[in-house]
Design an enzyme around this catalytic site. Sequence first.
Site, PDB file in Angstrom:
ATOM      1  N   CYS A   1      25.187  28.847  10.196  1.00  0.00           N
ATOM      2  CA  CYS A   1      25.884  29.207   9.003  1.00  0.00           C
ATOM      3  C   CYS A   1      24.437  29.629   8.303  1.00  0.00           C
ATOM      4  O   CYS A   1      23.685  28.812   8.057  1.00  0.00           O
ATOM      5  CB  CYS A   1      26.453  28.159   8.294  1.00  0.00           C
ATOM      6  SG  CYS A   1      26.742  28.507   6.475  1.00  0.00           S
TER       7      CYS A   1
ATOM      8  N   CYS B   1      25.165  36.789   7.437  1.00  0.00           N
ATOM      9  CA  CYS B   1      26.441  35.532   7.251  1.00  0.00           C
ATOM     10  C   CYS B   1      27.246  35.683   8.732  1.00  0.00           C
ATOM     11  O   CYS B   1      27.443  36.844   9.007  1.00  0.00           O
ATOM     12  CB  CYS B   1      27.463  35.984   6.217  1.00  0.00           C
ATOM     13  SG  CYS B   1      28.878  35.213   6.194  1.00  0.00           S
TER      14      CYS B   1
END
Length: 260
Positions: A79, A187
């Site tokens: 992440c 992302c």
Amino acid sequence: MVKSSMKKNAPIGFFDSGVGGLSVYSRFRKLLPSENTIYYGDLKNLPYGNKTQEELIGFARNILDFLKTKGVKAVVIACNTSSALAYDYIKDDYDFPIYPIIQSCAKVIAGMDIERVGVFATEGTVKSDAYNRELTFYNSKVKVKSIACPNWVSIVEGVGSVDADSDIKNHLEEMLSFNPDKIILGCTHYPYLIDRLTKFAPKELFIDPAEIFVDFIKKDLELNDKICQASEEFYVSAEPEKFLENSKIFYDVKFLPQIV
Ligand code: DGL
């Protein structure tokens, strides 16, 4: 990066706010299929992109504490938002290594023959300026333009009701006006949008850091002799030496089989 006490065959933990981190996890499983793995998707707190730094540090701690109870030998922060905003605050609190995606990939990306780098990321990652900071640390000539795409995680997770194609097109037009040599999908959810992105721009323009990331992790585990040793046993009813010698045609058997 690898701390010496960890056991080779213990699992590696992965986490993200949702399915995005699977873009890293799936590459990892392909590259190192004999590792034991645990994946954690923090759906209760999704999306991470609009959360405060304090919240993100708390989420990361809760997940790391859970993964610790599972006896992990390392944790992969699959992440970008958590890597940008939580990693620095939790990295020294555990006795296993923690791999953050942005910091682990920056050196390789900064070393590519590129000067203008676009980054699509969450609001949190963009505000943190982490990509700019990390890339210019390794290459001061690089110019970074980051654009937040707050709707893209909802598009991938199948929540919300934005017009995905026009949202993607708008952000891409803004980015293309910067004339980037490459655009980082900053992302882990965004690689799922590659088919939509490539309706408006060539595939070669985009970097999915997942591949660089898993290479980095593999090299670090190898360097520290911490690759999981999948166990193998070989038995023959006769002629173990012959079996060992002939095995090389198909597979590099490393030790003499036992006769039973
Ligand atoms: N996939 C995560 C990232 O790489 C988090 C996205 C979100 O939940 O907003 O930043």
